[in-house]
Enzyme design. Structure first.
Site, PDB file in Angstrom:
ATOM      1  N   LYS A  50      -7.216   1.505  -3.032  1.00  0.00           N
ATOM      2  CA  LYS A  50      -7.405   0.535  -1.167  1.00  0.00           C
ATOM      3  C   LYS A  50      -7.092   1.885  -0.454  1.00  0.00           C
ATOM      4  O   LYS A  50      -7.224   1.796   0.572  1.00  0.00           O
ATOM      5  CB  LYS A  50      -5.440   0.054  -1.622  1.00  0.00           C
ATOM      6  CG  LYS A  50      -5.168  -0.128  -0.230  1.00  0.00           C
ATOM      7  CD  LYS A  50      -5.836  -0.955   0.393  1.00  0.00           C
ATOM      8  CE  LYS A  50      -5.426  -1.526   2.056  1.00  0.00           C
ATOM      9  NZ  LYS A  50      -4.140  -2.287   1.623  1.00  0.00           N
ATOM     10  N   SER A  79       0.751  -1.145   0.012  1.00  0.00           N
ATOM     11  CA  SER A  79       0.024  -0.012  -0.069  1.00  0.00           C
ATOM     12  C   SER A  79       1.178   1.296  -0.084  1.00  0.00           C
ATOM     13  O   SER A  79       1.231   1.386   1.102  1.00  0.00           O
ATOM     14  CB  SER A  79      -0.947   0.184   1.044  1.00  0.00           C
ATOM     15  OG  SER A  79      -1.800  -0.665   1.158  1.00  0.00           O
ATOM     16  N   LYS A 132      -0.535   5.421   8.444  1.00  0.00           N
ATOM     17  CA  LYS A 132      -0.139   5.957   6.949  1.00  0.00           C
ATOM     18  C   LYS A 132      -0.958   6.235   5.734  1.00  0.00           C
ATOM     19  O   LYS A 132      -0.722   6.619   4.728  1.00  0.00           O
ATOM     20  CB  LYS A 132       1.483   4.712   6.304  1.00  0.00           C
ATOM     21  CG  LYS A 132       2.322   4.530   5.781  1.00  0.00           C
ATOM     22  CD  LYS A 132       2.057   3.852   4.895  1.00  0.00           C
ATOM     23  CE  LYS A 132       1.496   2.514   3.443  1.00  0.00           C
ATOM     24  NZ  LYS A 132       1.938   1.302   3.359  1.00  0.00           N
TER      25      LYS A 132
END
Length: 307
Positions: A171, A97, A239
């Site tokens: 995502k 990711s 994050k």
């Protein structure tokens, strides 16, 4: 080019079961991990390479499953240089990711070197990786997705969502929903307890109604059991939220729920030193700002009586 040989780099919580499922599907698998002990656990189903350059030299497809953008960039183009060591035409599938802009940069650089690229991050956590039913969001050329589809199906349910970088954007959208919903479940369960409900019974009662979600099912259970051993580490959730807000800013968007949730995860990771906890540990931040309230302890006072 048909994919027969696959290298997977990053055999952690997610990467290891993904490698097993790829091997089970009949692909020839090579693995490499910075900490070799983790890769050695896959020696029964895969070749364990001594270094990443050797790992990729014969691979038709190279999967990376690592923590963040700088690590992917370093593996591809840095000292380890797997892009240079791979064969011409190899398909790089980054299932980490990372920022959509970085994924697009990787795709452009790889294509300039005669390689191909898909960004294909996943959702479903460790359980989904083990069961082989990860949601896989792929960005890149449709022909490359078609070439990789059988490989991706070995790990879950792939969907081609758009151009290079689109997989990472999808995502981030997923992570916004996950983060905000974890917050909502935490708040609802603590609220219900303080109103006299048994949190475990509440979770069962809500399943099947409009509030049903995988977050309520899985993370609600974690909260009731106070099990914060990571399936999805909190620091990685933070994050992803930061990356989502960066994309939103570039698009001229304000996402107030996401910003508030980011602040909570930031407090957990940086101030409360819980970055390695599961992201359902949002509950612990909620308890910290409601001093004296703790899920599972029962209501701290009787609900107000009404006439």
């Amino acid at each position: 080019m048909e994919i027969k040989t696959v290298t997977l780099i990053g055999t952690g919580i997610m990467g290891a079961p993904m490698a097993r499922n790829i091997a089970k599907a009949g692909f020839e698998v090579t693995v490499w991990n910075r900490t070799r002990d983790k890769a050695e656990k896959l020696a029964d189903v895969a070749t364990v390479a001594d270094n990443p350059r050797d790992a990729v030299k014969n691979a038709d497809a190279i999967i990376t499953m690592v923590d963040n953008s700088p690590i992917v960039t370093e593996i591809y183009f840095g000292e380890r240089g797997v892009a240079e060591a791979s064969k011409e035409g190899a398909l790089f599938i980054d299932m980490s990711s990372i920022q959509p802009s970085v994924a697009r940069d990787h795709a452009n650089e790889l294509e300039s070197r005669g390689r191909r690229h898909l960004d294909a991050p996943v959702s479903g956590g460790e359980r989904g990786a083990i069961d082989g039913n990860l949601a896989i969001m792929a960005g890149g050329n449709a022909d490359d997705f078609q070439t990789a589809e059988a490989l991706l199906c070995a790990m879950g349910r792939p969907t081609h969502v758009g151009i290079h970088g689109a997989g990472q954007t999808a995502k981030l959208a997923n992570q916004v929903i996950v983060a905000v919903t974890i917050g909502a479940v935490s708040e609802a369960m603590l609220l219900a307890q303080e109103g006299g409900c048994d949190p475990a019974a509440l979770r069962q009662a809500l399943m099947g109604g409009f509030a049903t979600s995988r977050i309520l099912e899985l993370h609600g259970e974690r909260m009731v059991e106070r099990n914060f051993v990571p399936g999805g580490p909190l620091h990685l959730q933070l994050k992803d939220i930061e990356n989502a807000l960066e994309v939103a800013k570039a698009a001229g968007l304000t996402l107030p729920l996401t910003e508030k949730t980011r602040d909570a995860f930031h407090a957990l990771a940086r101030d409360m030193k819980m970055g390695r906890h599961d992201h359902s540990a949002y509950l612990l931040w909620l308890e910290s700002i409601n001093e004296g309230k703790r899920l599972g302890s029962g209501p701290t006072q009787e609900p107000e009586k009404t006439a």
